[in-house]
Motif scaffolding. Structure first.
Motif, PDB file in Angstrom:
ATOM      1  N   PRO A  53       0.812  -1.227   0.000  1.00 34.77           N
ATOM      2  CA  PRO A  53       0.000   0.000   0.000  1.00 34.77           C
ATOM      3  C   PRO A  53       0.845   1.278   0.000  1.00 34.77           C
ATOM      4  CG  PRO A  53      -0.827  -1.537   1.626  1.00 34.77           C
ATOM      5  CD  PRO A  53       0.453  -2.104   1.111  1.00 34.77           C
ATOM      6  N   LYS A  54       2.009   1.227   0.608  1.00 39.71           N
ATOM      7  CA  LYS A  54       2.899   2.394   0.631  1.00 39.71           C
ATOM      8  C   LYS A  54       3.357   2.724  -0.788  1.00 39.71           C
ATOM      9  CE  LYS A  54       4.417   4.300   3.873  1.00 39.71           C
ATOM     10  NZ  LYS A  54       3.905   5.538   4.481  1.00 39.71           N
ATOM     11  N   GLU A  57       0.399   4.149  -2.729  1.00 38.23           N
ATOM     12  CA  GLU A  57       0.160   5.526  -2.294  1.00 38.23           C
ATOM     13  C   GLU A  57       1.163   6.480  -2.947  1.00 38.23           C
ATOM     14  OE1 GLU A  57      -0.235   7.881   1.940  1.00 38.23           O
ATOM     15  OE2 GLU A  57       1.283   6.308   1.761  1.00 38.23           O
ATOM     16  N   THR A  58       2.408   6.086  -3.026  1.00 35.55           N
ATOM     17  CA  THR A  58       3.447   6.933  -3.609  1.00 35.55           C
ATOM     18  C   THR A  58       3.193   7.173  -5.096  1.00 35.55           C
ATOM     19  OG1 THR A  58       5.087   6.183  -2.018  1.00 35.55           O
ATOM     20  CG2 THR A  58       5.931   7.119  -4.062  1.00 35.55           C
ATOM     21  N   GLY A  60       0.325   6.809  -6.677  1.00 37.69           N
ATOM     22  CA  GLY A  60      -1.019   7.313  -6.945  1.00 37.69           C
ATOM     23  C   GLY A  60      -1.894   6.164  -7.402  1.00 37.69           C
ATOM     24  N   MET A  61      -3.075   6.061  -6.815  1.00 43.34           N
ATOM     25  CA  MET A  61      -3.952   4.923  -7.073  1.00 43.34           C
ATOM     26  C   MET A  61      -4.298   4.778  -8.559  1.00 43.34           C
ATOM     27  SD  MET A  61      -5.386   2.496  -5.535  1.00 43.34           S
ATOM     28  CE  MET A  61      -6.730   1.941  -4.577  1.00 43.34           C
ATOM     29  N   TYR A  64      -0.961   3.922 -10.672  1.00 41.93           N
ATOM     30  CA  TYR A  64      -0.162   2.770 -10.240  1.00 41.93           C
ATOM     31  C   TYR A  64      -0.102   1.617 -11.239  1.00 41.93           C
ATOM     32  CZ  TYR A  64       1.379  -1.333  -7.685  1.00 41.93           C
ATOM     33  OH  TYR A  64       2.019  -2.481  -7.318  1.00 41.93           O
ATOM     34  N   ARG A 121       9.215   0.226   5.549  1.00 40.67           N
ATOM     35  CA  ARG A 121       8.473   1.492   5.623  1.00 40.67           C
ATOM     36  C   ARG A 121       9.408   2.685   5.807  1.00 40.67           C
ATOM     37  NH1 ARG A 121       4.828   0.186   9.378  1.00 40.67           N
ATOM     38  NH2 ARG A 121       6.240   0.746  11.038  1.00 40.67           N
ATOM     39  N   ASP A 125      10.237   5.476   2.949  1.00 37.77           N
ATOM     40  CA  ASP A 125       9.805   6.851   3.237  1.00 37.77           C
ATOM     41  C   ASP A 125      10.969   7.837   3.238  1.00 37.77           C
ATOM     42  OD1 ASP A 125       7.130   6.246   3.421  1.00 37.77           O
ATOM     43  OD2 ASP A 125       7.132   6.060   5.604  1.00 37.77           O
TER      44      ASP A 125
END
Length: 177
Positions: A53-54, A57-58, A60-61, A64, A121, A125
């Protein structure tokens, strides 16, 4: 009478089909780790499953599915999908992340699930831009290809060359620069 019957049916459903779990830990961070790692079946999610999911999210849905990161994640998933049982999948994820940590940081990552989730994570990040994050997922995909086709393949049965490009490259491996 009908309202009472519906209330009784609802009460029976509530008593037999629902459960409440109370998690008590010494520190709030531990409770979050436990909560984050459980899925709806109560089985712990692998570090990779909490990392996916990370990445989405990065990127963009909406974008992706058409990104290089999506191809890299598919490569990693194809490696992990060979393992059906939750315990086997957990071990496979650990056997992927330990050598990857050596590649990425030059340090061995602990085999503990919480440590591996935190590593993925926080490292992801901390990367400065999208290109660096894509390079990170690319390196993870390359490690999974190496493990599947080289390191863990039975002697003499490597299914594809370790190179991700060129003639005869594995279908499951994107072109990794």
């Amino acid at each position: 009478m009908a309202r009472l019957l519906r209330l009784m049916a609802f009460g029976r459903y509530l008593n037999t089909r629902n459960s409440i779990t109370v998690v008590t830990t010494a520190q709030e961070d531990y409770a979050f780790d436990i909560f984050e790692a459980l899925n709806t079946t109560g089985q712990p999610l692998t570090a990779f499953e909490t990392f996916r999911p990370k990445v989405i999210e990065t990127e963009g849905m909406a974008a992706y599915p058409h990104t290089p990161s999506a191809e890299y994640m598919k490569t990693i998933e194809s490696y992990l999908d060979r393992f059906d049982k939750a315990d086997d999948r957990q071990r496979a994820t650990s056997s992927l992340l330990i050598p990857f940590g050596l590649l990425d940081r030059g340090e061995r990552i602990e085999g503990r699930l919480a440590t591996q989730r935190t590593y993925l994570r926080t490292t992801y990040d901390s990367l400065p831009d999208l290109a660096a994050k894509r390079a990170f997922t690319s390196a993870l995909a390359t490690t999974s290809v190496f493990l599947r086709n080289g390191w863990q393949a039975p002697a003499g049965s490597a299914s594809a060359p370790l190179s991700a490009s060129g003639p005869g490259a594995s279908q499951n491996c994107p072109s990794i620069a």
